[in-house]
Design an enzyme around this catalytic site. Structure first.
Site, PDB file in Angstrom:
ATOM      1  CE1 TYR A  21       3.316  33.417  12.024  1.00 18.52           C
ATOM      2  CE2 TYR A  21       4.006  34.628  10.073  1.00 18.52           C
ATOM      3  CZ  TYR A  21       3.212  33.668  10.673  1.00 18.52           C
ATOM      4  OH  TYR A  21       2.304  32.962   9.926  1.00 18.52           O
ATOM      5  CG  ASP A  36      12.242  34.878   8.800  1.00 21.09           C
ATOM      6  OD1 ASP A  36      12.149  35.513   7.727  1.00 21.09           O
ATOM      7  OD2 ASP A  36      11.290  34.263   9.320  1.00 21.09           O
ATOM      8  CE  LYS A  52       5.561  38.878   3.139  1.00 28.52           C
ATOM      9  NZ  LYS A  52       4.811  38.107   4.097  1.00 28.52           N
TER      10      LYS A  52
HETATM   11  N1  HOZ Z   1       0.864  37.791   9.016  1.00 34.24           N
HETATM   12  C1  HOZ Z   1       1.203  38.454   7.803  1.00 34.24           C
HETATM   13  C2  HOZ Z   1       2.133  39.594   8.013  1.00 34.24           C
HETATM   14  N2  HOZ Z   1       3.173  39.416   8.942  1.00 34.24           N
HETATM   15  C3  HOZ Z   1      -0.038  38.966   7.145  1.00 34.24           C
HETATM   16  C4  HOZ Z   1      -0.327  38.262   5.906  1.00 34.24           C
HETATM   17  C5  HOZ Z   1      -1.585  38.760   5.187  1.00 34.24           C
HETATM   18  O1  HOZ Z   1      -2.637  38.923   5.801  1.00 34.24           O
HETATM   19  O2  HOZ Z   1      -1.499  38.965   3.993  1.00 34.24           O
END
Ligand code: HOZ
Length: 426
Positions: A142, A237, A265
């Site tokens: 992802y 990534d 983040k």
């Molecule tokens: N898809 C995000 C983690 N791989 C989750 C993001 C979220 O819900 O904060």
């Protein structure tokens, strides 16, 4: 009715699915999402006053725990000087110096506001640099929700069982080629078919959005060699692995350098931040030095920079944090494995450092196809049991467990005890 239930009832009328990011809706594991009131150290507290030992840690960045005093103070100090200027600041240069000083392959870096934005921009830079259009990604990896990357993606789309998102024009993904994680043959065959058209190979060096899937020995090295052979850009990534597996991320951990790296983040200690960086000659393609356009008012936001600089400086100055964290991870996940063996459960524990996950399948998980064999109903039952015991794990089979520096061994021992009781009962 709990307060979380009440809020959720209102939320679904106002926000799609009641949440601002799909996985946190608890859709795949049933039940109501917990609405969080505050978090401190290793703990999160919901609006009903329940306390949870947090294994999500804002999907990674809270590596030092929630509400870290030094980070909080740096944010308060920055806030007193104004929240955003949309103009250059010295803090951005300080951040760039910090990142380029830590990650050897990153000679220049551009700050953005999320991992999605970082990846979207890195792909554009790679395409601009190579003057080629095609990119190779791996099924189950992802890379955020930009159009070109939403092809057989992991994380929320995998959790929801959506192969490809609606609303993405076919034309936006026709240059996105999919390969199989840990299968160099599948990458070689794409390069043989398009030897002069592939701009970049993008990979999560540890896949952590289809559950956690480790690179098999030689896989990352093989990608490096293939990209060199065909003149393609290798993009790591590291939104999840960067500054987590070690101060220099998966690249340092596995000893393979990327041409471009994307961060998320963790660079902002939980503030909305991302970055992409790498070889100077590629990064100099980016506007205003080069013709690849990318911009943002909030990029390099002074409050986010303050938080990130403080966290990265602590991590850089205290290498023992990674030693302890990785030892803790090895111990915790290996204990889970032993408990499964003791309880004669054939499930899989995949882990590296402070990242890991359990798959409810009896076959080793090395790629997306293997991950899909996991029994998601069994995961949901397990998740809800652990939540009831006060442990907040990611509400999806296809996400990771993130440990933090502030989870005490005694707390984790208690988790393991409850894990044993659950597995014994099954
Ligand atoms: N898809 C995000 C983690 N791989 C989750 C993001 C979220 O819900 O904060």
């Amino acid at each position: 009715m709990t307060r979380s239930e009440e809020i959720f009832q209102k939320a679904v009328k106002l926000i799609p699915g009641g949440v601002n990011s799909p996985v946190r809706a608890f859709g795949s594991i049933g039940g109501t999402p917990r609405f969080i009131e505050r978090a401190d150290g290793a703990w999160m507290y919901d609006v009903d006053g329940n306390r949870y030992l947090d294994f999500v840690n804002s999907w990674g960045p809270m590596i030092l725990g929630h509400n870290h005093p030094a980070i909080r103070e740096s944010v308060v100090k920055a806030c007193k000087k104004g929240l955003s200027y949309g103009a250059a600041t010295e803090k951005e240069v300080e951040m760039a110096e910090l990142i380029t000083g830590i990650v050897p392959s990153v000679e220049m870096v551009r700050m953005v506001n999320s991992g999605t934005e970082a990846v979207m921009s890195a792909v554009r830079a790679a395409r601009g640099y190579t003057r080629r259009d095609k990119i190779v990604k791996f099924t189950g990896c992802y890379h955020g929700h930009s159009d070109a990357l939403l092809v057989q993606a992991g994380s929320g789309v995998m959790t929801a069982g959506i192969p490809d998102s609606a609303g993405v024009p076919r034309k936006c993904t026709e240059d996105t080629l999919s390969a199989v994680y840990n299968d160099l043959g599948s990458v070689k065959s794409l390069f043989s078919s398009f030897p002069e058209e592939i701009a970049a190979v993008i990979v999560e060096p540890v896949a952590a959005n289809m559950g956690v899937v480790l690179p098999t020995p030689g896989f990352l090295e093989g990608l490096r060699d293939l990209c060199d052979q065909y003149g393609a850009v290798l993009i790591f990534d590291e939104v999840i692995t960067g500054f987590r597996l070690g101060i220099d991320g998966a690249q340092g951990f596995y000893g393979v350098q990327a041409d471009l790296t994307t961060f998320g983040k963790i660079i902002g200690a939980g503030m909305p931040v991302g970055a992409y960086g790498g070889r100077k000659e590629i990064m100099e393609m980016v506007s205003p030095s080069g013709p690849v356009y990318q911009a943002g008012t909030l990029s390099g936001n002074p409050v986010a920079m303050a938080a990130g600089i403080t966290q990265l400086t602590i991590l850089k100055e205290h290498p023992e944090i990674y030693r302890k964290l990785n030892e803790k991870g090895d111990w915790f996940f290996e204990e889970m494995k032993s408990i499964l063996k003791e309880c004669q459960k054939p499930y899989q524990i995949n882990h590296v450092g402070s990242l890991g996950c359990i798959f409810f399948t009896d076959q080793p998980v090395e790629n997306y196809g293997d991950a899909k064999t996991s029994d998601t109903a069994a995961f949901a039952k397990y998740f809800n049991y652990m939540l009831g015991k006060g442990y907040y794990f990611a509400p999806s089979q296809f996400e990771a467990i993130f440990l933090s520096d502030v989870q005490e061994k005694e707390e984790l021992e208690k988790v393991l005890e409850d894990f044993r009781s659950y597995m014994k009962e099954q």
